[in-house]
Design a protein around this motif. Structure first.
Motif, short mmCIF file in Angstrom:
data_model
loop_
_atom_site.label_atom_id
_atom_site.label_comp_id
_atom_site.label_asym_id
_atom_site.label_seq_id
_atom_site.Cartn_x
_atom_site.Cartn_y
_atom_site.Cartn_z
N ASP A 50 0.62 -1.22 -0.14
CA ASP A 50 -0.04 -0.10 0.13
C ASP A 50 0.80 1.29 0.16
OD1 ASP A 50 -1.82 1.94 0.41
OD2 ASP A 50 -2.69 1.11 2.05
N ILE A 51 0.71 1.90 -1.05
CA ILE A 51 1.67 3.30 -1.30
C ILE A 51 1.27 4.47 -0.28
CG2 ILE A 51 2.46 4.80 -2.71
CD1 ILE A 51 3.43 2.02 -3.27
N LYS A 52 0.04 4.25 0.26
CA LYS A 52 -0.36 5.14 1.26
C LYS A 52 0.61 5.01 2.68
CE LYS A 52 -5.04 5.47 -0.36
NZ LYS A 52 -6.66 5.24 0.16
N LYS A 53 1.17 4.09 2.63
CA LYS A 53 1.93 3.76 4.23
C LYS A 53 3.48 4.22 3.80
CE LYS A 53 -1.04 0.01 5.76
NZ LYS A 53 -1.10 -1.44 5.74
N PRO A 76 4.30 7.48 -9.84
CA PRO A 76 4.77 8.89 -9.55
C PRO A 76 4.85 9.58 -8.03
CG PRO A 76 2.65 9.15 -10.72
CD PRO A 76 3.11 7.61 -10.57
N LYS A 77 4.04 8.85 -7.33
CA LYS A 77 3.77 9.33 -6.08
C LYS A 77 5.29 8.60 -5.22
CE LYS A 77 1.56 8.47 -1.65
NZ LYS A 77 1.90 9.63 -1.07
N ILE A 78 5.65 7.40 -5.60
CA ILE A 78 7.02 7.11 -5.05
C ILE A 78 8.16 7.86 -5.67
CG2 ILE A 78 8.81 5.17 -5.00
CD1 ILE A 78 6.34 3.05 -4.88
N ASP A 79 8.10 8.16 -6.80
CA ASP A 79 9.22 8.91 -7.02
C ASP A 79 8.96 10.53 -6.70
OD1 ASP A 79 9.91 7.12 -8.93
OD2 ASP A 79 8.81 7.85 -10.71
N THR A 80 8.04 10.98 -6.58
CA THR A 80 7.90 12.24 -5.83
C THR A 80 8.14 12.16 -4.37
OG1 THR A 80 5.82 12.87 -7.22
CG2 THR A 80 6.20 14.31 -5.28
N ASP A 81 7.72 11.12 -3.62
CA ASP A 81 8.33 10.95 -2.32
C ASP A 81 9.55 10.89 -1.84
OD1 ASP A 81 5.67 11.52 -0.68
OD2 ASP A 81 4.82 9.61 -1.48
N PHE A 115 1.37 17.55 -4.94
CA PHE A 115 0.44 17.44 -5.97
C PHE A 115 0.52 17.31 -7.46
CE2 PHE A 115 -3.25 18.92 -8.44
CZ PHE A 115 -4.14 17.74 -8.44
N LEU A 116 1.42 18.46 -7.75
CA LEU A 116 1.66 18.49 -9.27
C LEU A 116 2.63 17.57 -9.49
CD1 LEU A 116 2.29 22.15 -9.73
CD2 LEU A 116 0.22 20.92 -10.19
N GLY A 117 3.60 16.99 -8.54
CA GLY A 117 4.36 15.88 -8.77
C GLY A 117 3.76 14.42 -8.98
N TYR A 118 2.69 14.19 -7.81
CA TYR A 118 2.17 13.14 -8.02
C TYR A 118 1.21 12.79 -9.16
CZ TYR A 118 2.71 12.80 -2.85
OH TYR A 118 3.24 12.65 -1.58
N LYS A 173 2.06 14.04 -12.05
CA LYS A 173 2.94 14.12 -13.38
C LYS A 173 2.86 15.36 -14.15
CE LYS A 173 4.74 10.49 -15.19
NZ LYS A 173 5.01 9.13 -15.87
N ILE A 174 2.11 16.27 -13.41
CA ILE A 174 1.98 17.77 -14.07
C ILE A 174 3.39 18.35 -14.42
CG2 ILE A 174 1.14 20.13 -14.11
CD1 ILE A 174 -1.48 18.77 -12.90
N LEU A 175 4.21 18.32 -13.27
CA LEU A 175 5.61 18.61 -12.95
C LEU A 175 6.61 17.28 -12.78
CD1 LEU A 175 5.59 21.87 -10.72
CD2 LEU A 175 5.98 21.73 -13.20
N PRO A 176 7.54 17.25 -13.32
CA PRO A 176 8.50 16.05 -13.15
C PRO A 176 8.22 15.74 -11.66
CG PRO A 176 9.58 17.53 -14.61
CD PRO A 176 8.47 18.20 -14.15
N PRO A 177 8.35 14.22 -11.36
CA PRO A 177 8.26 13.88 -9.89
C PRO A 177 9.44 14.24 -9.12
CG PRO A 177 7.33 12.22 -11.30
CD PRO A 177 7.82 13.30 -12.16
N PHE A 178 10.47 14.29 -9.65
CA PHE A 178 11.93 14.44 -9.09
C PHE A 178 12.02 15.97 -8.98
CE2 PHE A 178 12.50 9.91 -9.94
CZ PHE A 178 13.08 9.21 -8.84
N VAL A 179 11.36 17.00 -9.47
CA VAL A 179 11.52 18.17 -9.77
C VAL A 179 10.63 18.95 -8.57
CG1 VAL A 179 11.66 20.35 -10.91
CG2 VAL A 179 12.55 18.18 -11.76
N ALA A 180 9.52 18.60 -8.52
CA ALA A 180 8.50 19.15 -7.95
C ALA A 180 8.51 19.52 -6.53
CB ALA A 180 6.98 18.46 -8.16
#
Length: 369
Positions: A237-240, A264-269, A336-339, A341-348
């Motif tokens: 579960d990615i929420k954890k 993208p959530k993992i990449d952003t986090d 949110f923009l990273g999650y 993918k409106i912005l690159p996840p590693f940049v947001a």
């Protein structure tokens, strides 16, 4: 690096105030968090030990997230006192350069940021995992390895939906396999049961819809090659996300990439965990700069008022809370923009620390010498 005797006293006061605030606030928030969740736990009739453990295990999580906020509040409070007592004015008037005198605080901000990173990477995830374990033991959900409503994709673009899947015996029920070629759906396989063995899946009671020929066929048993391995990492579960340190998140990301998935959530986090620790340093710089470097625009906030020191303290806390709220609103927006993918996840996640960093350093270099 020599430290002025006055500066030493302020560092001692900072560390004492910081320790008291972060401990008391984290304990308070853990109790509030337990109260909010208590209705979810009561139906399972937990013992008092469960509530004690839950409160204790949540404290490290709140400590981790409070470090930047408490750094800002403490530095604002300590330096606003220095402004009201005019000690920094005396130091400056006696020939001392404030930015040089204050360098130990910048080093302290870096040390707190590094400590926060270590705490968030090793200590906080371990306690968060313990929270999950005791909740699973209480609700008995942890005894089941059944996953529901799984959506997967293979490297060749095949989409798979599985109604329920057991990781214990690698079997699933109510599975649908969508075969896509050149962006067109060419075939769908509806399976009552599936069994996963490495790269080959055994499908039982299958209905085959061939959209090219327009035929519908049935098969009781068929073997189907799928280059996809079911793993706990893929279905976690990615929420954890708080359960993982950066190293574990990188392993999970690698596992997802290996099976042809991306999140993208993992990449952003992952990027957010790194960026978050820089915030602590910039909060320290802001806490120094606002009382000493804000000039006439903010001087009335930190000077003596009719309400006395108490009123000044309340104003300081108010400024800290206001800055924190603004920061979290902006930070959450870019996350949110990273999650999405409106912005690159590693940049947001880096945009907000960069904005606050520029503002903080500009204010720092506006300190009057």
């Amino acid at each position: 690096m020599s430290i002025n005797i006055v500066c030493k006293q302020y560092i001692n006061d900072f560390l004492k105030t910081f320790s008291i605030l972060i401990c008391s606030m984290s304990i308070l928030l853990s109790i509030v968090g337990l109260i909010e969740k208590i209705d979810d736990f009561i139906p399972y009739k937990p013992h008092a030990v469960f509530f004690i453990n839950y409160s204790l295990y949540t404290i490290p999580r709140y400590i981790f997230y409070l470090i930047p906020f408490v750094t800002l509040i403490t530095s604002l409070f300590i330096f606003s006192i220095g402004v009201r007592t005019r000690e920094f004015l005396v130091l400056s008037a006696s020939g001392g350069r404030l930015r040089i005198i204050l360098k130990p605080f910048l080093v302290l901000g870096i040390l707190i940021a590094i400590s926060g990173f270590i705490f968030g990477e090793f200590i906080q995830p371990a306690f968060t995992k313990k929270i999950t374990i005791i909740i699973e033991e209480l609700t008995a959900e942890g005894k089941s390895s059944i996953q529901k409503d799984l959506f997967l994709t293979t490297r060749d673009g095949t989409f798979i939906k599985i109604g329920t899947f057991s990781q214990e015996d690698n079997r699933g029920k109510d599975a649908k396999i969508f075969l896509i070629k050149n962006n067109n759906l060419i075939k769908r396989l509806d399976c009552q049961e599936i069994e996963v063995k490495d790269n080959e899946w055994t499908l039982k009671n299958v209905v085959i819809y061939d959209f090219v020929s327009g035929k519908v066929e049935n098969a009781q048993l068929m073997n189907y090659p799928l280059n996809l391995k079911i793993s706990i990492a893929a279905f976690k579960d990615i929420k954890k996300i708080e359960e993982f340190g950066i190293s574990e998140l990188l392993k999970q990301r690698k596992e997802l990439k290996r099976v042809g998935l991306s999140n993208p959530k993992i990449d952003t986090d992952i990027s957010g965990r790194l960026a978050y620790n820089f915030v602590t340093f910039f909060m320290m710089v802001l806490g120094i700069s606002l009382p000493l470097g804000a000039h006439e625009k903010f001087s009335f906030l930190f000077s003596k008022t009719k309400g006395g020191a108490g009123t000044g303290g309340m104003i300081t806390v108010g400024i800290g809370i206001m800055i924190t709220i603004i920061y979290w609103l902006v930070y959450s927006f870019f996350m949110f923009l990273g999650y999405s993918k409106i912005l690159p996840p590693f940049v947001a996640p880096w945009i907000t620390p960069l904005i606050f960093g520029v503002v903080a350093m500009k204010l720092y270099y506006s300190i009057r010498e």
